[in-house]
Design a protein around this motif. Structure first.
Motif, PDB file in Angstrom:
ATOM      1  N   GLU A 437       0.836  -1.069  -0.172  1.00  0.00           N
ATOM      2  CA  GLU A 437       0.357   0.492   0.090  1.00  0.00           C
ATOM      3  C   GLU A 437       1.186   1.211   0.040  1.00  0.00           C
ATOM      4  O   GLU A 437       0.724   2.789  -1.180  1.00  0.00           O
ATOM      5  CB  GLU A 437      -1.158   0.053   1.526  1.00  0.00           C
ATOM      6  N   ASP A 438       1.806   0.873   0.983  1.00  0.00           N
ATOM      7  CA  ASP A 438       3.312   2.530   1.132  1.00  0.00           C
ATOM      8  C   ASP A 438       4.042   2.875  -0.393  1.00  0.00           C
ATOM      9  O   ASP A 438       3.387   3.626  -1.293  1.00  0.00           O
ATOM     10  CB  ASP A 438       3.634   2.357   1.494  1.00  0.00           C
ATOM     11  N   MET A 439       3.618   1.785  -1.545  1.00  0.00           N
ATOM     12  CA  MET A 439       4.415   1.824  -2.037  1.00  0.00           C
ATOM     13  C   MET A 439       3.420   2.315  -4.016  1.00  0.00           C
ATOM     14  O   MET A 439       3.909   3.505  -4.237  1.00  0.00           O
ATOM     15  CB  MET A 439       4.965   0.638  -3.400  1.00  0.00           C
ATOM     16  N   ALA A 440       2.385   2.062  -3.235  1.00  0.00           N
ATOM     17  CA  ALA A 440       1.798   2.500  -4.384  1.00  0.00           C
ATOM     18  C   ALA A 440       0.991   4.009  -4.134  1.00  0.00           C
ATOM     19  O   ALA A 440       1.193   4.867  -4.937  1.00  0.00           O
ATOM     20  CB  ALA A 440      -0.454   1.305  -4.228  1.00  0.00           C
ATOM     21  N   THR A 441       1.296   3.923  -2.766  1.00  0.00           N
ATOM     22  CA  THR A 441       0.886   5.312  -2.347  1.00  0.00           C
ATOM     23  C   THR A 441       1.771   6.510  -2.779  1.00  0.00           C
ATOM     24  O   THR A 441       1.422   7.682  -2.691  1.00  0.00           O
ATOM     25  CB  THR A 441      -0.030   5.923  -1.144  1.00  0.00           C
ATOM     26  N   SER A 442       3.165   6.006  -2.770  1.00  0.00           N
ATOM     27  CA  SER A 442       4.113   6.613  -3.292  1.00  0.00           C
ATOM     28  C   SER A 442       3.807   7.932  -4.468  1.00  0.00           C
ATOM     29  O   SER A 442       4.569   8.043  -4.808  1.00  0.00           O
ATOM     30  CB  SER A 442       5.275   6.133  -3.296  1.00  0.00           C
ATOM     31  N   PHE A 443       3.179   7.186  -5.425  1.00  0.00           N
ATOM     32  CA  PHE A 443       3.116   7.590  -6.960  1.00  0.00           C
ATOM     33  C   PHE A 443       2.835   9.157  -6.670  1.00  0.00           C
ATOM     34  O   PHE A 443       1.500   9.094  -6.163  1.00  0.00           O
ATOM     35  CB  PHE A 443       2.611   6.281  -7.943  1.00  0.00           C
ATOM     36  N   LYS A 444       2.298   9.767  -7.413  1.00  0.00           N
ATOM     37  CA  LYS A 444       1.877  11.268  -7.908  1.00  0.00           C
ATOM     38  C   LYS A 444       0.828  10.973  -8.436  1.00  0.00           C
ATOM     39  O   LYS A 444       0.294  10.665  -9.188  1.00  0.00           O
ATOM     40  CB  LYS A 444       2.553  12.249  -8.647  1.00  0.00           C
ATOM     41  N   GLY A 445      -0.351  11.841  -7.458  1.00  0.00           N
ATOM     42  CA  GLY A 445      -1.642  11.459  -8.040  1.00  0.00           C
ATOM     43  C   GLY A 445      -2.707  10.637  -7.798  1.00  0.00           C
ATOM     44  O   GLY A 445      -3.917  10.178  -7.453  1.00  0.00           O
ATOM     45  N   VAL A 446      -1.903   9.417  -6.786  1.00  0.00           N
ATOM     46  CA  VAL A 446      -2.910   8.964  -5.952  1.00  0.00           C
ATOM     47  C   VAL A 446      -3.644   9.176  -4.909  1.00  0.00           C
ATOM     48  O   VAL A 446      -2.330   9.227  -4.078  1.00  0.00           O
ATOM     49  CB  VAL A 446      -1.875   7.645  -5.754  1.00  0.00           C
ATOM     50  N   ASN A 447      -4.307   8.472  -4.488  1.00  0.00           N
ATOM     51  CA  ASN A 447      -5.035   9.151  -3.094  1.00  0.00           C
ATOM     52  C   ASN A 447      -5.255   8.061  -2.534  1.00  0.00           C
ATOM     53  O   ASN A 447      -5.204   8.370  -1.545  1.00  0.00           O
ATOM     54  CB  ASN A 447      -6.168  10.054  -3.867  1.00  0.00           C
ATOM     55  N   GLN A 448      -6.005   6.715  -2.726  1.00  0.00           N
ATOM     56  CA  GLN A 448      -6.263   6.036  -1.773  1.00  0.00           C
ATOM     57  C   GLN A 448      -5.568   4.404  -1.811  1.00  0.00           C
ATOM     58  O   GLN A 448      -5.195   4.190  -3.834  1.00  0.00           O
ATOM     59  CB  GLN A 448      -7.158   6.071  -0.831  1.00  0.00           C
ATOM     60  N   ALA A 449      -4.760   4.179  -1.850  1.00  0.00           N
ATOM     61  CA  ALA A 449      -4.291   2.616  -2.501  1.00  0.00           C
ATOM     62  C   ALA A 449      -4.751   1.078  -0.902  1.00  0.00           C
ATOM     63  O   ALA A 449      -4.886   1.750  -0.280  1.00  0.00           O
ATOM     64  CB  ALA A 449      -2.655   1.966  -2.357  1.00  0.00           C
ATOM     65  N   TYR A 450      -5.886   0.440  -1.723  1.00  0.00           N
ATOM     66  CA  TYR A 450      -5.909  -0.915  -0.344  1.00  0.00           C
ATOM     67  C   TYR A 450      -5.327  -1.502  -0.866  1.00  0.00           C
ATOM     68  O   TYR A 450      -5.738  -2.559  -2.807  1.00  0.00           O
ATOM     69  CB  TYR A 450      -7.392  -0.682  -0.805  1.00  0.00           C
ATOM     70  N   ILE A 460      -6.038   1.376  -6.491  1.00  0.00           N
ATOM     71  CA  ILE A 460      -5.156   2.473  -6.703  1.00  0.00           C
ATOM     72  C   ILE A 460      -6.576   3.054  -6.298  1.00  0.00           C
ATOM     73  O   ILE A 460      -6.853   3.027  -8.191  1.00  0.00           O
ATOM     74  CB  ILE A 460      -3.754   2.380  -6.934  1.00  0.00           C
ATOM     75  N   ILE A 461      -6.844   4.009  -5.908  1.00  0.00           N
ATOM     76  CA  ILE A 461      -8.252   5.335  -6.620  1.00  0.00           C
ATOM     77  C   ILE A 461      -7.127   6.770  -6.431  1.00  0.00           C
ATOM     78  O   ILE A 461      -6.267   6.812  -5.645  1.00  0.00           O
ATOM     79  CB  ILE A 461      -9.220   5.714  -5.083  1.00  0.00           C
ATOM     80  N   VAL A 462      -6.966   7.019  -7.227  1.00  0.00           N
ATOM     81  CA  VAL A 462      -6.168   8.175  -7.826  1.00  0.00           C
ATOM     82  C   VAL A 462      -7.108   9.573  -8.045  1.00  0.00           C
ATOM     83  O   VAL A 462      -8.086   9.984  -8.082  1.00  0.00           O
ATOM     84  CB  VAL A 462      -5.763   7.975  -9.600  1.00  0.00           C
ATOM     85  N   LYS A 463      -6.428  10.078  -7.696  1.00  0.00           N
ATOM     86  CA  LYS A 463      -7.095  11.934  -8.214  1.00  0.00           C
ATOM     87  C   LYS A 463      -7.584  12.452  -9.410  1.00  0.00           C
ATOM     88  O   LYS A 463      -6.431  12.392 -10.387  1.00  0.00           O
ATOM     89  CB  LYS A 463      -6.027  13.552  -7.618  1.00  0.00           C
ATOM     90  N   PRO A 464      -8.805  12.162 -10.073  1.00  0.00           N
ATOM     91  CA  PRO A 464      -9.157  12.083 -11.711  1.00  0.00           C
ATOM     92  C   PRO A 464      -8.694  13.890 -11.923  1.00  0.00           C
ATOM     93  O   PRO A 464      -8.469  13.855 -13.013  1.00  0.00           O
ATOM     94  CB  PRO A 464     -11.092  12.512 -11.421  1.00  0.00           C
ATOM     95  N   GLU A 465      -8.518  14.879 -11.613  1.00  0.00           N
ATOM     96  CA  GLU A 465      -7.950  16.342 -12.028  1.00  0.00           C
ATOM     97  C   GLU A 465      -6.292  16.042 -11.900  1.00  0.00           C
ATOM     98  O   GLU A 465      -6.151  17.096 -13.202  1.00  0.00           O
ATOM     99  CB  GLU A 465      -8.096  17.011 -10.725  1.00  0.00           C
ATOM    100  N   GLU A 466      -5.996  15.085 -11.921  1.00  0.00           N
ATOM    101  CA  GLU A 466      -4.183  15.126 -12.001  1.00  0.00           C
ATOM    102  C   GLU A 466      -4.253  13.816 -13.293  1.00  0.00           C
ATOM    103  O   GLU A 466      -3.095  13.387 -13.645  1.00  0.00           O
ATOM    104  CB  GLU A 466      -3.793  14.905 -10.677  1.00  0.00           C
ATOM    105  N   ILE A 467      -5.161  12.836 -12.513  1.00  0.00           N
ATOM    106  CA  ILE A 467      -4.703  11.753 -13.227  1.00  0.00           C
ATOM    107  C   ILE A 467      -5.500  11.614 -14.725  1.00  0.00           C
ATOM    108  O   ILE A 467      -6.706  11.492 -13.902  1.00  0.00           O
ATOM    109  CB  ILE A 467      -4.466  10.725 -12.320  1.00  0.00           C
ATOM    110  N   ASP A 468      -6.066  11.370 -16.209  1.00  0.00           N
ATOM    111  CA  ASP A 468      -6.612  11.264 -16.817  1.00  0.00           C
ATOM    112  C   ASP A 468      -7.095   9.842 -17.837  1.00  0.00           C
ATOM    113  O   ASP A 468      -5.598   8.464 -16.399  1.00  0.00           O
ATOM    114  CB  ASP A 468      -6.814  11.928 -18.179  1.00  0.00           C
ATOM    115  N   ASP A 469      -8.146   9.249 -18.103  1.00  0.00           N
ATOM    116  CA  ASP A 469      -8.039   7.889 -18.476  1.00  0.00           C
ATOM    117  C   ASP A 469      -6.574   7.134 -19.416  1.00  0.00           C
ATOM    118  O   ASP A 469      -6.102   5.607 -18.608  1.00  0.00           O
ATOM    119  CB  ASP A 469      -8.882   7.245 -19.225  1.00  0.00           C
ATOM    120  N   ARG A 499     -10.257   5.686 -11.726  1.00  0.00           N
ATOM    121  CA  ARG A 499     -10.365   7.377 -11.833  1.00  0.00           C
ATOM    122  C   ARG A 499     -11.678   7.093 -11.684  1.00  0.00           C
ATOM    123  O   ARG A 499     -12.898   6.461 -12.522  1.00  0.00           O
ATOM    124  CB  ARG A 499     -10.066   7.161 -12.790  1.00  0.00           C
ATOM    125  N   GLU A 500     -12.362   8.594 -10.394  1.00  0.00           N
ATOM    126  CA  GLU A 500     -13.720   8.472 -10.526  1.00  0.00           C
ATOM    127  C   GLU A 500     -13.859   9.921 -10.495  1.00  0.00           C
ATOM    128  O   GLU A 500     -13.447  10.312 -10.338  1.00  0.00           O
ATOM    129  CB  GLU A 500     -14.056   7.950  -9.778  1.00  0.00           C
TER     130      GLU A 500
END
Length: 508
Positions: A437-450, A460-469, A499-500
């Motif tokens: 989980e820590d490795m996934a959240t270390s990437f830019k634009g990642v909001n949460q990782a489970y 991995i749930i990303v920030k839609p305003e920073e990461i497109d499809d 991405r939502e």
């Protein structure tokens, strides 16, 4: 009389000669005249023929002269016409040259005007650029950096789209066959046991036995630990002691020896050494028999006795709870099935699958990974070079040189990743999940990782305003690659990027 007669006769003879002469002369003259007439006639005929030939020659010469004169007149006419054409063309060329000169003069005038205009435009461009820099509060290099960033973003988007398209096509083409092939292989090599627990816990008949194991002033336990090369842990565990050692073979020898000593009841240093020596011989024999039986079960023949003995040591080695000797046999069978389905060399694939973890049986004080150690050991005892490459490359530490090496890697993954094949202790499991989980959240634009599915999948749930499809596809590949490079885990881990975008408003 005689003289007269002789005279008459001579006269007659002379007269005869004269007459004959005249006759001959007349005949000769007649013949001459005849020949002269013929000659004159021939001469006349020749002169007539010559006159005729001369007349014909004069006619022919006249005709030739007339034809030549006609041809000369025709050529003169053509030359006159050609000269007229050439003169006309020269006139046209002179006119064209004159027009070109006029056009060149006009172009020169326009070029001068364009140069003046260009100088004015360049001056205006510099003024506008200075004004833009003043308004935007950034210089050209900063603007270029922003532009390059935008271009890079677009290029990454295109690249992600192409990657997704290629992956989709490859998945559609290969998933069905691969799924059927793997399912068939797993069904045909279904193991009757899932995970094996190699215990180092020795049960005791009662609590008093702990004191006898320790001995007076710890004499017995020290002698046992020194002779066996293990640690005997006597704690509060009821009616049991624990044997600890990094070498599974030594741990097994110590467990069997301690169990035998407990049953025998005679626990003292001299007897301990004898029992340990007996159990070591028994375990070595068991190791050899286990290696030979495993090779027979895997269908691999022609291996050196030292290789079989080393493989037998895997009987006491486990990885995440999976017995490594049983794992080797299972991988060999899976490799054989996959090789037969793909048209590869079945014998090489079986041997590669059976020996791929040979290095795990090496002593722990040797340097190097188990793949390279196993490959070096197999090469030393004459194993086929293709099998050696399959051993060394099943974790991509060296380049794979054959399809059998790829099959070995695939069969190893299938055997380790099937449900229930492996286990790990709770502490290591929690650390692995948290690291994932820590490795996934270390990437830019990642909001949460489970991490879910017991660490087999990370969502991995990303920030839609920073990461497109399209960027989400690239992010999934980058995270999966980093997991492969930095983490150790059984089987495989699925990376899912979500991405939502939500639009919320309120009715008042």
């Amino acid at each position: 009389m005689n003289l007269i007669a002789f005279g008459i006769a001579g006269l007659a003879l002379i007269l005869g000669f004269a007459i004959g002469f005249f006759i001959s002369r007349s005949q000769t003259e007649a013949a001459h005249r005849k020949l002269q007439g013929k000659a004159d006639q021939i001469l006349l005929d020749a002169k007539e023929q010559a006159r005729t030939v001369e007349i014909q020659a004069r006619d022919n010469a006249l005709k030739i002269s007339q034809a030549a004169e006609s041809e000369i007149n025709r050529l003169r006419a053509e030359l006159d016409r050609e000269e007229e054409r050439q003169q006309k063309r020269r006139n046209e060329l002179d006119g064209r040259v004159e027009r070109l000169e006029q056009r060149e003069q006009a172009v020169n005038k326009r070029q001068s005007a364009v140069d003046r205009r260009a100088n004015e435009v360049e001056k205006m461009h510099e003024e506008h650029l200075q004004e833009l820099q003043r308004v935007a509060q950034m210089n050209v290099e900063e603007a270029r950096g922003i532009l390059l960033a935008e271009v890079e973003k677009d290029a990454r988007g295109d690249m992600a789209r192409i990657i997704r398209q290629i992956e989709t096509e490859a998945r559609e083409e290969g998933e069905k066959r691969a799924r059927n092939l793997i399912a068939d292989a797993i069904q045909r090599v279904a193991s009757d046991r899932v995970a094996e627990f190699t215990t180092s816990l020795v049960p005791l008949p009662n609590e008093e036995m702990k004191g006898r194991i320790v001995g007076r002033n710890g004499r017995n336990i020290r002698a046992f630990e020194q002779a066996a090369g293990v640690d005997v842990i006597v704690d509060d565990t009821p009616e049991a002691v624990t044997i600890s050692c990094f070498d599974p073979v030594r741990r097994e020898i110590a467990r069997r020896a301690l169990s035998r000593l407990i049953l025998d009841g005679r626990i003292h240093p001299a007897h301990i050494e004898k029992v340990l020596d007996d159990e070591q011989k028994a375990v070595e024999k068991t190791i050899v028999e286990a290696g030979e039986q495993a090779a027979f079960d895997a269908g691999v023949a022609g291996l050196h006795s030292e290789v079989l003995r080393m493989m037998g040591r895997l009987k006491y080695r486990t990885s995440y709870g999976q017995n490594q000797l049983a794992h080797a046999v299972e991988v060999a069978k899976l490799s054989g099935i996959l090789a037969a389905e793909l048209g590869a060399n079945v014998d090489l694939a079986k041997a590669g699958g059976f020996l791929h973890d040979l290095g795990k049986a090496m002593d722990h004080n040797q340097e190097g990974t188990h793949a390279l150690l196993g490959a070096e050991f197999a090469k030393r005892y004459g194993v086929n070079p293709a099998v050696v490459n399959a051993i060394a490359s099943h974790h991509h530490e060296v380049e794979q040189e054959s399809v059998e090496a790829v099959i070995t890697e695939s069969a190893d993954a299938i055997s380790g990743a099937r449900p229930g094949a492996r286990r790990e202790d709770l502490e290591a499991y929690i650390k692995r999940i948290r690291a994932l989980e820590d490795m996934a959240t270390s990437f830019k634009g990642v909001n949460q990782a489970y991490a879910i599915q017991a660490g087999r999948e990370v969502r991995i749930i990303v920030k839609p305003e920073e990461i497109d499809d399209l960027e989400a596809t690239r992010l999934a590949r980058d995270i999966a690659k980093k997991i492969e490079e930095t983490m150790q885990y059984p089987g495989q881990i699925r990376v899912t990027v979500i991405r939502e975008t939500r639009a919320v408003d309120y009715a008042k």
